[in-house]
Write a protein that holds these residues in place. Structure first.
Motif, PDB file in Angstrom:
ATOM      1  N   MET A   1     -10.714   5.378   8.179  1.00  0.00           N
ATOM      2  CA  MET A   1      -9.677   4.739   7.351  1.00  0.00           C
ATOM      3  C   MET A   1      -8.414   4.568   8.184  1.00  0.00           C
ATOM      4  O   MET A   1      -7.976   5.513   8.838  1.00  0.00           O
ATOM      5  CB  MET A   1      -9.382   5.599   6.121  1.00  0.00           C
ATOM      6  CG  MET A   1      -8.392   4.980   5.158  1.00  0.00           C
ATOM      7  SD  MET A   1      -8.210   5.981   3.669  1.00  0.00           S
ATOM      8  CE  MET A   1      -6.995   4.997   2.803  1.00  0.00           C
ATOM      9  N   PRO A   2      -7.837   3.382   8.211  1.00  0.00           N
ATOM     10  CA  PRO A   2      -6.653   3.152   9.053  1.00  0.00           C
ATOM     11  C   PRO A   2      -5.441   3.938   8.574  1.00  0.00           C
ATOM     12  O   PRO A   2      -5.272   4.197   7.380  1.00  0.00           O
ATOM     13  CB  PRO A   2      -6.415   1.641   8.924  1.00  0.00           C
ATOM     14  CG  PRO A   2      -7.066   1.249   7.645  1.00  0.00           C
ATOM     15  CD  PRO A   2      -8.256   2.159   7.498  1.00  0.00           C
ATOM     16  N   GLN A   3      -4.608   4.329   9.526  1.00  0.00           N
ATOM     17  CA  GLN A   3      -3.376   5.037   9.189  1.00  0.00           C
ATOM     18  C   GLN A   3      -2.415   4.096   8.479  1.00  0.00           C
ATOM     19  O   GLN A   3      -2.315   2.904   8.802  1.00  0.00           O
ATOM     20  CB  GLN A   3      -2.705   5.559  10.456  1.00  0.00           C
ATOM     21  CG  GLN A   3      -3.286   6.839  11.005  1.00  0.00           C
ATOM     22  CD  GLN A   3      -2.521   7.308  12.229  1.00  0.00           C
ATOM     23  OE1 GLN A   3      -2.180   6.519  13.098  1.00  0.00           O
ATOM     24  NE2 GLN A   3      -2.234   8.594  12.292  1.00  0.00           N
ATOM     25  N   GLN A   4      -1.676   4.657   7.537  1.00  0.00           N
ATOM     26  CA  GLN A   4      -0.607   3.938   6.864  1.00  0.00           C
ATOM     27  C   GLN A   4       0.704   4.350   7.539  1.00  0.00           C
ATOM     28  O   GLN A   4       1.111   5.507   7.453  1.00  0.00           O
ATOM     29  CB  GLN A   4      -0.583   4.279   5.376  1.00  0.00           C
ATOM     30  CG  GLN A   4      -1.868   3.975   4.640  1.00  0.00           C
ATOM     31  CD  GLN A   4      -2.130   2.480   4.536  1.00  0.00           C
ATOM     32  OE1 GLN A   4      -1.215   1.687   4.287  1.00  0.00           O
ATOM     33  NE2 GLN A   4      -3.378   2.084   4.728  1.00  0.00           N
ATOM     34  N   ILE A   5       1.341   3.420   8.219  1.00  0.00           N
ATOM     35  CA  ILE A   5       2.563   3.721   8.964  1.00  0.00           C
ATOM     36  C   ILE A   5       3.725   2.947   8.365  1.00  0.00           C
ATOM     37  O   ILE A   5       3.633   1.736   8.129  1.00  0.00           O
ATOM     38  CB  ILE A   5       2.400   3.358  10.455  1.00  0.00           C
ATOM     39  CG1 ILE A   5       1.305   4.225  11.073  1.00  0.00           C
ATOM     40  CG2 ILE A   5       3.712   3.545  11.203  1.00  0.00           C
ATOM     41  CD1 ILE A   5       1.044   3.939  12.532  1.00  0.00           C
ATOM     42  N   THR A   6       4.816   3.655   8.115  1.00  0.00           N
ATOM     43  CA  THR A   6       6.018   3.044   7.550  1.00  0.00           C
ATOM     44  C   THR A   6       7.144   3.084   8.565  1.00  0.00           C
ATOM     45  O   THR A   6       7.369   4.112   9.215  1.00  0.00           O
ATOM     46  CB  THR A   6       6.447   3.772   6.268  1.00  0.00           C
ATOM     47  OG1 THR A   6       5.489   3.495   5.239  1.00  0.00           O
ATOM     48  CG2 THR A   6       7.821   3.297   5.801  1.00  0.00           C
ATOM     49  N   ILE A   7       7.865   1.974   8.672  1.00  0.00           N
ATOM     50  CA  ILE A   7       9.027   1.887   9.563  1.00  0.00           C
ATOM     51  C   ILE A   7      10.243   1.583   8.711  1.00  0.00           C
ATOM     52  O   ILE A   7      10.310   0.538   8.048  1.00  0.00           O
ATOM     53  CB  ILE A   7       8.834   0.805  10.635  1.00  0.00           C
ATOM     54  CG1 ILE A   7       7.588   1.119  11.470  1.00  0.00           C
ATOM     55  CG2 ILE A   7      10.065   0.705  11.523  1.00  0.00           C
ATOM     56  CD1 ILE A   7       7.222   0.022  12.451  1.00  0.00           C
TER      57      ILE A   7
END
Length: 331
Positions: A1-7
Motif C-alpha cells: 500500500m503506498p505511503q500517504q505523504i502530506t506537505i
C-alpha cells in the motif's frame, strides 16, 4: 500500500519535495509511488502546486491534510510552527511521522515536544541546499539530488520513524546525515549564519564610519565577494539568525575574540603572517574537498578520475571512480 505523504507549506522546498516524491518509480519504495497531499495558507500557491503536479490532492485546511498521512512534512517558517503543530495535533494518525525542513533544529524539537502528541514521532530534517529560499515557481524536480539532508530525531522518536525518513531521503536521491540537534545548530551557525552576520556587520561598519559615498568608488571585487550573503532576502536572513540565536551567539563571541587578536597583531608582521598562512591553507583544503560529502564518505569513493582531455574536464567536469567496496554504496 503506498505511503500517504502530506506537505504543509508549498514553498520552494515543499513543492520540490512533492515533485521529487510524486515522480518516483514504483520500485523506489516498498509500497510503490507515494500519494502526495498538499496544503498552503495561500490558495493561489496551492492551486499552482496542483497545476505543476507537485501534489496529487489539495487539502482545504491543515487538519484535513494530515488526517490520513503516514508522513507529514512541515515546510513553514519557525515562527509559524507552534500554531501549525497545535492545529494538526488532534488529527494526526497514531504512529505518524512528522518532520520539518528548517535550518534550526533545537527550537523545533522543543516545539514538537510541547505541541505534538506522544503518539507520533517527530524527526527534524534540514536539506543542505545552495539556494533554499524561493516560492512554488522555483520548485525543481532535482533540487535534492546528491544533497545532504540532516536528520535529527526528536526526544521520543521511534527508531523505525528515523528509517522511514531516511528511506524517503534516499529515494529522492539525497543523503541522510544523522546528527544531534545541538551539534547541527552549532555547525549551521558557523557555516551559514555567521558569514551572513559578518556581511551585515561589515556593511554597517562602513555605513557608520563615514565616507561611504566616496569609498564606493574604490570598492571592488573583494568587498563584493565577502558581502555576497546579503543578496538573499533580508527578512529570511534575519529570521534565520534569530531562530538559531543560542548557537550563533557562541560563534559570534568566538569571532569577536579572534578579531580582537588580529587587531592586536597588526603591528606584529610575523605573527600576522602566520595567521594568514594558516587561514589560507585551511581554506585551500576546504575548496579541494568534494561537495555534499558526509564525514568519512570520501574515503570510500577514492579520488576522482582525471578527465580525458582538458576541454572535457572544463565542460563536463570529472567523473568519479566507482567505489570498490560495496559498503560505499550504502547511504
Amino acid at each position: 500500500m503506498p505511503q500517504q505523504i502530506t506537505i504543509l507549506g508549498l514553498n520552494k522546498i515543499g513543492a520540490s519535495l512533492g515533485l521529487a516524491l510524486g515522480t518516483l518509480e514504483p520500485q523506489a519504495l516498498p509500497g510503490g509511488r507515494p500519494v502526495i497531499t498538499g496544503w498552503d495558507r495561500d490558495r493561489r500557491v496551492l492551486s499552482e502546486a496542483r497545476g505543476r503536479l507537485a501534489i496529487d490532492r489539495a487539502a482545504r485546511d491543515a487538519a484535513d491534510a494530515v488526517r490520513d498521512a503516514d508522513v507529514v512534512f512541515a515546510c513553514v517558517p519557525l515562527a509559524e510552527l507552534a500554531e501549525l503543530f497545535t492545529s494538526i495535533a488532534p488529527h494526526l494518525r497514531h504512529g505518524a511521522v512528522v518532520a520539518d525542513t528548517g535550518a534550526a533544529k533545537a527550537p523545533v524539537i522543543e516545539l514538537a515536544r510541547q505541541h505534538l502528541p506522544t503518539s507520533v514521532s517527530f524527526v527534524g530534517s534540514h536539506p543542505i541546499l545552495e539556494q533554499p529560499d524561493g516560492s512554488v515557481q522555483d520548485a525543481r524536480l532535482d533540487l535534492f539530488r546528491d544533497a545532504i539532508i540532516c536528520l535529527v530525531p526528536g526526544v521520543a522518536a521511534r527508531p523505525d520513524a528515523l528509517e522511514v525518513l531516511a528511506a524517503l531521503v534516499r529515494a529522492i536521491g539525497a543523503k541522510p546525515y544523522y546528527i544531534d540537534a545541538a551539534e547541527h545548530d552549532a555547525y549551521i551557525a558557523g557555516v551559514e549564519q555567521l558569514p551572513l552576520l559578518l556581511s551585515v556587520g561589515l556593511m554597517e561598519t562602513l555605513r557608520r564610519s563615514g565616507g561611504w559615498r566616496e569609498m564606493q568608488a574604490l570598492a571592488g571585487a573583494r568587498l563584493r565577494d565577502v558581502t555576497l550573503p546579503l543578496l538573499g532576502d533580508p527578512a529570511r536572513g534575519s529570521a534565520a539568525c534569530a531562530d538559531n540565536s543560542a548557537a550563533l551567539r557562541q560563534r559570534l563571541d568566538a569571532l569577536i575574540g579572534v578579531l580582537i587578536e588580529l587587531r592586536d597583531q597588526l603591528d606584529r608582521r610575523e605573527a600576522l603572517e602566520t595567521v594568514f598562512d594558516t587561514a589560507h591553507a585551511l581554506h585551500a583544503r576546504w575548496l579541494e574537498t568534494r561537495p555534499h560529502m558526509r564525514p568519512g564518505e570520501e574515503d570510500f569513493l577514492g579520488p576522482p578520475i582525471e578527465p580525458v582531455s582538458p576541454l572535457r574536464g572544463m565542460f563536463f567536469g570529472q567523473r568519479r571512480r566507482k567505489p570498490d567496496d560495496p559498503g560505499a554504496r550504502r547511504r
